[in-house]
Design a protein around this motif. Structure first.
Motif, PDB file in Angstrom:
ATOM      1  N   LEU A  78      28.981 -12.372 -31.259  1.00 21.95           N
ATOM      2  CA  LEU A  78      28.583 -12.218 -29.861  1.00 21.95           C
ATOM      3  C   LEU A  78      27.149 -12.683 -29.649  1.00 21.95           C
ATOM      4  CD1 LEU A  78      30.255  -8.772 -29.188  1.00 21.95           C
ATOM      5  CD2 LEU A  78      30.913 -10.959 -28.151  1.00 21.95           C
ATOM      6  N   ARG A  79      26.291 -12.426 -30.597  1.00 28.81           N
ATOM      7  CA  ARG A  79      24.902 -12.897 -30.500  1.00 28.81           C
ATOM      8  C   ARG A  79      24.843 -14.424 -30.557  1.00 28.81           C
ATOM      9  NH1 ARG A  79      22.858  -8.426 -34.846  1.00 28.81           N
ATOM     10  NH2 ARG A  79      22.656  -6.654 -33.411  1.00 28.81           N
ATOM     11  N   LEU A  80      25.653 -15.007 -31.431  1.00 31.24           N
ATOM     12  CA  LEU A  80      25.683 -16.467 -31.526  1.00 31.24           C
ATOM     13  C   LEU A  80      26.161 -17.083 -30.215  1.00 31.24           C
ATOM     14  CD1 LEU A  80      27.166 -16.846 -35.123  1.00 31.24           C
ATOM     15  CD2 LEU A  80      24.834 -17.385 -34.411  1.00 31.24           C
ATOM     16  N   LEU A  81      27.133 -16.449 -29.572  1.00 30.87           N
ATOM     17  CA  LEU A  81      27.636 -16.941 -28.292  1.00 30.87           C
ATOM     18  C   LEU A  81      26.587 -16.803 -27.197  1.00 30.87           C
ATOM     19  CD1 LEU A  81      31.223 -15.482 -28.546  1.00 30.87           C
ATOM     20  CD2 LEU A  81      30.739 -17.871 -28.081  1.00 30.87           C
ATOM     21  N   THR A  82      25.963 -15.650 -27.099  1.00 27.63           N
ATOM     22  CA  THR A  82      25.019 -15.422 -26.006  1.00 27.63           C
ATOM     23  C   THR A  82      23.724 -16.205 -26.176  1.00 27.63           C
ATOM     24  OG1 THR A  82      24.218 -13.399 -27.095  1.00 27.63           O
ATOM     25  CG2 THR A  82      25.941 -13.143 -25.437  1.00 27.63           C
ATOM     26  N   THR A  83      23.406 -16.612 -27.399  1.00 32.60           N
ATOM     27  CA  THR A  83      22.200 -17.415 -27.627  1.00 32.60           C
ATOM     28  C   THR A  83      22.498 -18.910 -27.662  1.00 32.60           C
ATOM     29  OG1 THR A  83      22.434 -17.136 -30.031  1.00 32.60           O
ATOM     30  CG2 THR A  83      21.005 -15.573 -28.863  1.00 32.60           C
ATOM     31  N   GLY A  84      23.741 -19.289 -27.385  1.00 30.53           N
ATOM     32  CA  GLY A  84      24.093 -20.699 -27.317  1.00 30.53           C
ATOM     33  C   GLY A  84      24.314 -21.374 -28.647  1.00 30.53           C
ATOM     34  N   GLN A  85      24.503 -20.595 -29.717  1.00 29.89           N
ATOM     35  CA  GLN A  85      24.714 -21.192 -31.034  1.00 29.89           C
ATOM     36  C   GLN A  85      26.195 -21.330 -31.392  1.00 29.89           C
ATOM     37  OE1 GLN A  85      21.767 -19.744 -34.136  1.00 29.89           O
ATOM     38  NE2 GLN A  85      21.370 -18.252 -32.512  1.00 29.89           N
ATOM     39  N   ALA A  86      27.075 -20.855 -30.530  1.00 28.65           N
ATOM     40  CA  ALA A  86      28.521 -21.005 -30.720  1.00 28.65           C
ATOM     41  C   ALA A  86      29.178 -21.037 -29.352  1.00 28.65           C
ATOM     42  CB  ALA A  86      29.081 -19.872 -31.570  1.00 28.65           C
ATOM     43  N   HIS A  87      30.366 -21.628 -29.294  1.00 26.49           N
ATOM     44  CA  HIS A  87      31.138 -21.700 -28.056  1.00 26.49           C
ATOM     45  C   HIS A  87      32.273 -20.679 -28.034  1.00 26.49           C
ATOM     46  CE1 HIS A  87      29.589 -25.871 -28.682  1.00 26.49           C
ATOM     47  NE2 HIS A  87      29.340 -25.776 -27.394  1.00 26.49           N
ATOM     48  N   LEU A  88      32.838 -20.411 -29.212  1.00 28.69           N
ATOM     49  CA  LEU A  88      33.963 -19.494 -29.373  1.00 28.69           C
ATOM     50  C   LEU A  88      33.640 -18.521 -30.497  1.00 28.69           C
ATOM     51  CD1 LEU A  88      36.786 -22.208 -29.449  1.00 28.69           C
ATOM     52  CD2 LEU A  88      36.366 -20.654 -27.528  1.00 28.69           C
ATOM     53  N   GLY A  89      34.254 -17.329 -30.463  1.00 27.18           N
ATOM     54  CA  GLY A  89      34.014 -16.382 -31.540  1.00 27.18           C
ATOM     55  C   GLY A  89      35.079 -15.312 -31.595  1.00 27.18           C
ATOM     56  N   LEU A  90      35.244 -14.733 -32.771  1.00 27.76           N
ATOM     57  CA  LEU A  90      36.167 -13.622 -32.989  1.00 27.76           C
ATOM     58  C   LEU A  90      35.379 -12.323 -32.934  1.00 27.76           C
ATOM     59  CD1 LEU A  90      38.040 -15.290 -35.951  1.00 27.76           C
ATOM     60  CD2 LEU A  90      39.040 -14.826 -33.721  1.00 27.76           C
ATOM     61  N   THR A  91      35.940 -11.312 -32.280  1.00 31.54           N
ATOM     62  CA  THR A  91      35.237 -10.040 -32.155  1.00 31.54           C
ATOM     63  C   THR A  91      36.209  -8.911 -31.859  1.00 31.54           C
ATOM     64  OG1 THR A  91      33.422  -8.887 -31.017  1.00 31.54           O
ATOM     65  CG2 THR A  91      34.815 -10.322 -29.676  1.00 31.54           C
ATOM     66  N   THR A  92      35.781  -7.687 -32.122  1.00 34.68           N
ATOM     67  CA  THR A  92      36.567  -6.516 -31.744  1.00 34.68           C
ATOM     68  C   THR A  92      36.244  -6.142 -30.295  1.00 34.68           C
ATOM     69  OG1 THR A  92      34.853  -5.091 -32.683  1.00 34.68           O
ATOM     70  CG2 THR A  92      36.778  -5.590 -34.063  1.00 34.68           C
TER      71      THR A  92
END
Length: 310
Positions: A78-92
């Motif tokens: 989620l941090r990677l997504l919100t900081t623009g370092q990823a576009h998609l992510g897996l999370t609970t």
């Protein structure tokens, strides 16, 4: 593990540019130059499922460099997504709803499968319950993982205290086998590779958490579900009552709807390929895919689910 030391499963990682989505000719959906999927650590189902999904997406986005990025899992993703370092992510689900910043910045592609909270000990261990961990050395997952997030929430409710260690799944399994830990927690799909490998080399047990599962469900209604890890999950390991948490694939809210529609279609039409070797992940299906709870669906996901009804 620091950000600088993380490796990529499918190639090197470059910084995400604000202009990553390239314009295309009229009538064709935009294609990102690069699409980064944040996954999980060594020994985790997230990492293997994420790598398989990235491979499948690469076939449907031939002009896009699709990368699966190793991470500490849910909160880190989620941090990677919100900081623009990823576009998609897996999370609970519980991790997404903890911070308003996460809920505002990401949207769900769909619900995938459930993760089960494991408390792993060697078979000879005197630990029979959560309370027996008092004063012992216990891994609660990697920093920024969904395991750490959920275990800390559980410990706040139970007030059980022990020597906390932050290690990812594979590190935790190795430390337990070496006698450097008394136990470790992991919140993961089943079976998870790190425990499967450990159980093949050392007799292990899962500590039952039935009361703790009920406590979480009562105090945090919604994402927590009392569940049982089946007897067939790990070699010579009896069934174990515990708590389960739904997993989501999420996308940055500003990722183009046409791209997310392709991602959603790939997830739910190629679920068998993506979940190969992971029985729990075979539950990925359209019927439960839209059940993302308090996490809103991305417009691109909404478009695909609507089209799938016809």
């Amino acid at each position: 593990m620091t950000v600088g030391r993380r490796t990529l499963l499918l190639g090197g990682f470059g910084a995400l540019a604000a202009t990553a989505l390239l314009g295309c000719s009229v009538g064709t959906p935009p294609r990102p130059a690069e699409l980064v999927l944040a996954t999980g650590p060594p020994g985790a189902v997230y990492r293997e499922i994420g790598a398989a999904l990235a491979e499948a997406l690469a076939a449907h986005l031939p002009d896009t460099r699709v990368l699966a990025r190793e991470s500490s899992a849910s909160v880190d993703n989620l941090r990677l997504l919100t900081t623009g370092q990823a576009h998609l992510g897996l999370t609970t689900v519980d991790a997404v709803t903890e911070e308003d910043a996460y809920a505002d910045a990401v949207a769900a592609v769909g619900r995938l499968y459930d993760s089960f909270l494991h408390l792993v000990v060697l078979e000879s261990s005197p630990v029979q319950s959560l309370a027996d961990l008092v004063g012992r050395r216990v891994s609660i997952g990697a920093s920024g993982s969904g395991t750490e997030f959920t275990v800390r929430r559980l410990l706040q409710l139970t007030r059980v205290r022990f020597q906390e260690v932050l290690l990812h799944q594979a590190e935790s399994a190795a430390a337990l086998a070496a006698g450097e830990l008394d136990a470790f927690f992991t919140l993961t799909g089943i079976p998870t590779p790190a425990i499967t490998a450990l159980a093949a080399r050392h007799p292990v047990r899962l500590v039952p958490l039935p009361a703790e599962a009920e406590l979480l469900a009562d105090h945090h209604p919604g994402p927590y579900i009392p569940a049982t890890i089946p007897v067939t999950t790990y070699q010579a390991v009896p069934p174990c009552p515990t708590v389960a948490v739904p997993n989501l694939l999420v996308a940055r809210d500003d990722l183009a709807a046409d791209v997310v529609e392709v991602v959603t279609r790939t997830v739910f039409t190629e679920s068998r390929r993506i979940s190969a070797g992971h029985p729990e992940a075979r539950r990925i299906n359209v019927r439960t895919g839209i059940a993302t709870g308090p996490v809103r669906l991305h417009p691109g996901a909404v478009a695909w689910f609507r089209s799938a009804k016809h």
